[in-house]
Design a protein around this motif. Structure first.
Motif, PDB file in Angstrom:
ATOM      1  N   ARG A 101       9.307  28.150 -14.397  1.00 21.19           N
ATOM      2  CA  ARG A 101       9.936  27.032 -13.522  1.00 21.19           C
ATOM      3  C   ARG A 101       9.968  27.385 -12.011  1.00 21.19           C
ATOM      4  NH1 ARG A 101      11.864  27.096 -18.630  1.00 21.19           N
ATOM      5  NH2 ARG A 101      12.422  25.092 -19.959  1.00 21.19           N
ATOM      6  N   PHE A 102       9.581  26.234 -11.283  1.00 21.79           N
ATOM      7  CA  PHE A 102       9.520  26.760  -9.870  1.00 21.79           C
ATOM      8  C   PHE A 102      10.411  25.891  -9.045  1.00 21.79           C
ATOM      9  CE2 PHE A 102       6.918  25.557  -5.783  1.00 21.79           C
ATOM     10  CZ  PHE A 102       7.505  26.621  -5.005  1.00 21.79           C
ATOM     11  N   VAL A 103      11.222  26.510  -8.184  1.00 19.88           N
ATOM     12  CA  VAL A 103      12.293  25.927  -7.156  1.00 19.88           C
ATOM     13  C   VAL A 103      11.912  26.252  -5.871  1.00 19.88           C
ATOM     14  CG1 VAL A 103      14.556  25.300  -6.589  1.00 19.88           C
ATOM     15  CG2 VAL A 103      14.062  25.435  -8.958  1.00 19.88           C
ATOM     16  N   ARG A 104      11.601  24.896  -4.855  1.00 22.20           N
ATOM     17  CA  ARG A 104      11.248  25.412  -3.590  1.00 22.20           C
ATOM     18  C   ARG A 104      12.419  24.846  -2.503  1.00 22.20           C
ATOM     19  NH1 ARG A 104       6.829  21.904  -0.058  1.00 22.20           N
ATOM     20  NH2 ARG A 104       7.014  22.942   1.961  1.00 22.20           N
ATOM     21  N   ALA A 105      12.680  25.555  -1.584  1.00 19.79           N
ATOM     22  CA  ALA A 105      13.980  25.335  -0.826  1.00 19.79           C
ATOM     23  C   ALA A 105      13.631  25.911   0.519  1.00 19.79           C
ATOM     24  CB  ALA A 105      15.134  25.874  -1.221  1.00 19.79           C
ATOM     25  N   THR A 109      12.411  34.672 -21.730  1.00 24.50           N
ATOM     26  CA  THR A 109      11.492  33.822 -22.040  1.00 24.50           C
ATOM     27  C   THR A 109      11.578  32.394 -21.228  1.00 24.50           C
ATOM     28  OG1 THR A 109      13.062  32.943 -23.437  1.00 24.50           O
ATOM     29  CG2 THR A 109      11.553  34.318 -24.424  1.00 24.50           C
ATOM     30  N   THR A 110      12.978  32.418 -20.463  1.00 22.70           N
ATOM     31  CA  THR A 110      13.081  31.383 -19.658  1.00 22.70           C
ATOM     32  C   THR A 110      13.056  32.041 -17.891  1.00 22.70           C
ATOM     33  OG1 THR A 110      14.142  30.132 -20.937  1.00 22.70           O
ATOM     34  CG2 THR A 110      14.551  29.263 -18.710  1.00 22.70           C
ATOM     35  N   ILE A 111      11.947  31.688 -17.225  1.00 23.65           N
ATOM     36  CA  ILE A 111      12.074  32.308 -15.752  1.00 23.65           C
ATOM     37  C   ILE A 111      12.009  31.172 -15.007  1.00 23.65           C
ATOM     38  CG2 ILE A 111      10.665  33.761 -14.402  1.00 23.65           C
ATOM     39  CD1 ILE A 111       9.784  35.557 -16.772  1.00 23.65           C
ATOM     40  N   VAL A 112      12.679  31.428 -13.847  1.00 22.13           N
ATOM     41  CA  VAL A 112      12.757  30.529 -12.634  1.00 22.13           C
ATOM     42  C   VAL A 112      12.519  31.284 -11.366  1.00 22.13           C
ATOM     43  CG1 VAL A 112      14.163  28.849 -11.348  1.00 22.13           C
ATOM     44  CG2 VAL A 112      14.548  28.969 -13.635  1.00 22.13           C
ATOM     45  N   LEU A 113      11.287  30.695 -10.809  1.00 22.72           N
ATOM     46  CA  LEU A 113      11.002  31.300  -9.305  1.00 22.72           C
ATOM     47  C   LEU A 113      11.475  30.419  -8.190  1.00 22.72           C
ATOM     48  CD1 LEU A 113       9.407  33.356  -7.656  1.00 22.72           C
ATOM     49  CD2 LEU A 113       7.219  31.698  -8.175  1.00 22.72           C
ATOM     50  N   LEU A 114      12.183  30.749  -7.387  1.00 21.64           N
ATOM     51  CA  LEU A 114      12.811  30.343  -6.317  1.00 21.64           C
ATOM     52  C   LEU A 114      12.093  30.775  -4.814  1.00 21.64           C
ATOM     53  CD1 LEU A 114      14.651  28.485  -4.571  1.00 21.64           C
ATOM     54  CD2 LEU A 114      16.659  30.269  -4.769  1.00 21.64           C
ATOM     55  N   ALA A 115      11.577  29.994  -4.120  1.00 23.97           N
ATOM     56  CA  ALA A 115      10.679  30.323  -2.847  1.00 23.97           C
ATOM     57  C   ALA A 115      10.931  29.405  -1.837  1.00 23.97           C
ATOM     58  CB  ALA A 115       9.504  30.736  -3.325  1.00 23.97           C
ATOM     59  N   THR A 116      10.532  29.703  -0.491  1.00 25.02           N
ATOM     60  CA  THR A 116      10.515  28.962   0.457  1.00 25.02           C
ATOM     61  C   THR A 116       8.978  28.477   0.812  1.00 25.02           C
ATOM     62  OG1 THR A 116      10.198  30.750   2.115  1.00 25.02           O
ATOM     63  CG2 THR A 116      12.826  29.951   1.700  1.00 25.02           C
ATOM     64  N   SER A 117       8.204  29.216   0.255  1.00 26.23           N
ATOM     65  CA  SER A 117       6.801  28.597   0.408  1.00 26.23           C
ATOM     66  C   SER A 117       6.157  27.840  -0.387  1.00 26.23           C
ATOM     67  CB  SER A 117       5.973  29.851   0.349  1.00 26.23           C
ATOM     68  OG  SER A 117       4.507  29.516   0.600  1.00 26.23           O
ATOM     69  N   MET A 150       8.914  17.776  -9.491  1.00 28.37           N
ATOM     70  CA  MET A 150       9.173  19.184 -10.285  1.00 28.37           C
ATOM     71  C   MET A 150       8.076  19.908  -9.946  1.00 28.37           C
ATOM     72  SD  MET A 150      11.909  18.817 -12.071  1.00 28.37           S
ATOM     73  CE  MET A 150      11.794  19.918 -13.376  1.00 28.37           C
ATOM     74  N   ILE A 151       6.932  19.549  -9.992  1.00 28.79           N
ATOM     75  CA  ILE A 151       5.677  20.381  -9.650  1.00 28.79           C
ATOM     76  C   ILE A 151       5.568  20.944  -8.322  1.00 28.79           C
ATOM     77  CG2 ILE A 151       2.939  20.400  -9.341  1.00 28.79           C
ATOM     78  CD1 ILE A 151       3.011  18.312 -11.629  1.00 28.79           C
ATOM     79  N   ASP A 152       6.184  20.279  -7.202  1.00 25.72           N
ATOM     80  CA  ASP A 152       6.239  20.569  -5.987  1.00 25.72           C
ATOM     81  C   ASP A 152       7.420  21.566  -5.582  1.00 25.72           C
ATOM     82  OD1 ASP A 152       5.274  20.525  -3.500  1.00 25.72           O
ATOM     83  OD2 ASP A 152       6.869  19.177  -2.872  1.00 25.72           O
ATOM     84  N   GLY A 153       8.221  21.897  -6.948  1.00 26.31           N
ATOM     85  CA  GLY A 153       9.377  22.533  -6.645  1.00 26.31           C
ATOM     86  C   GLY A 153      10.669  21.839  -6.144  1.00 26.31           C
ATOM     87  N   ARG A 154      10.639  20.719  -6.116  1.00 30.42           N
ATOM     88  CA  ARG A 154      11.670  19.797  -5.603  1.00 30.42           C
ATOM     89  C   ARG A 154      12.682  19.449  -6.692  1.00 30.42           C
ATOM     90  NH1 ARG A 154      12.234  21.436  -0.344  1.00 30.42           N
ATOM     91  NH2 ARG A 154      10.130  21.295   0.794  1.00 30.42           N
ATOM     92  N   GLY A 155      12.459  19.975  -7.831  1.00 32.74           N
ATOM     93  CA  GLY A 155      13.448  19.635  -9.136  1.00 32.74           C
ATOM     94  C   GLY A 155      14.728  20.336  -8.794  1.00 32.74           C
TER      95      GLY A 155
END
Length: 242
Positions: A58-62, A40-48, A1-6
């Motif tokens: 929350r962070f999602v990496r792809a 209040t619930t924010i998700v950030l999606l990034a490739t980096s 999850m910390i690495d954005g793979r969740g």
């Protein structure tokens, strides 16, 4: 999850930011929270992987931003709103199309550098396309000293006054003067209106009456919370019946 793979597939009513810019994204998140629109619930999606994630976000990496599976992981399918600001207009355009395929009704605001691409995205993906107006702001600052500061202040919820919006409720048209009077009593000013289907906002002079369902854009120190806005609309409808 910390690495954005969740995955946050089951998350509902989130605000999703797609794309990351080290000099802009953190300020964007601050402005979202200050805007008091239940972000209040924010998700950030990034490739980096080199991303500074603010506390509570929350962070999602792809590898790609425009695939359906990636967007699902980032909670787009059941999101409340989505902001798209990628590294290129092409990537933003493709991401908008994918979002619309996944979620037909979610509100999407997307940044484009090119006006033609923005127009196509508005028409085909039904998103609210934001085009850079740096040159327009520069001209205003040159012709009307201080205008750029006013424009920036109206765009940011961290300043003293900001532009907010609300839907005119009720079953009939309302007198514009009554709307302006009620807003003024709450230290708010009616700036513009936009009827459903209109591409442009209408400024003064306003029509004498405004139909129900019209979007009202007002300037105020803070947003009317949902209950306060409904009470305002009830008072307006009560005056019509009287």
């Amino acid at each position: 999850m910390i690495d954005g793979r969740g995955s946050f597939k089951s998350l509902c009513c989130a605000t999703v930011i797609i794309g990351y810019h080290s000099d802009r994204t953190e300020h964007m998140i601050t402005d979202l929270i200050a805007g008091q629109d239940n972000d209040t619930t924010i998700v950030l999606l990034a490739t980096s992987a080199d991303v500074i994630v603010p506390e509570g976000v929350r962070f999602v990496r792809a590898d790609r931003l425009d695939t359906l599976e990636t967007l699902k992981r980032a909670a787009v399918e059941h999101a409340e709103k989505v902001i798209v600001y990628t590294d290129s207009d092409a990537e933003t355009f493709n991401t908008c199309l994918a979002i619309r395929e996944l979620s037909p009704n979610v509100h999407v605001a997307a940044y484009f550098g090119d006006r033609d691409t923005a127009h196509r995205a508005t028409k085909l993906a039904h998103v609210e396309a934001v085009v850079s107006r740096a040159t327009e702001t520069l001209v205003r600052a040159a012709q009307d000293p201080g205008a750029s500061r006013v424009i920036m202040a109206l765009s940011s919820a961290t300043h003293n006054a900001t532009v907010y919006s609300g839907i005119l409720e009720g079953s009939c048209a309302h007198q514009t003067a009554d709307i302006e009077h009620l807003l003024s009593a709450k230290d708010a000013v009616l700036l513009a209106i936009s009827q459903e289907g209109d591409d442009d906002a209408v400024f003064k002079p306003f029509p004498q009456t405004i139909p129900s369902g019209t979007t009202l854009y007002y300037v105020a120190k803070k947003r009317f919370e949902s209950n306060a806005w409904h009470q305002l609309m009830e008072k307006l409808n009560a005056e019509v019946l009287a």
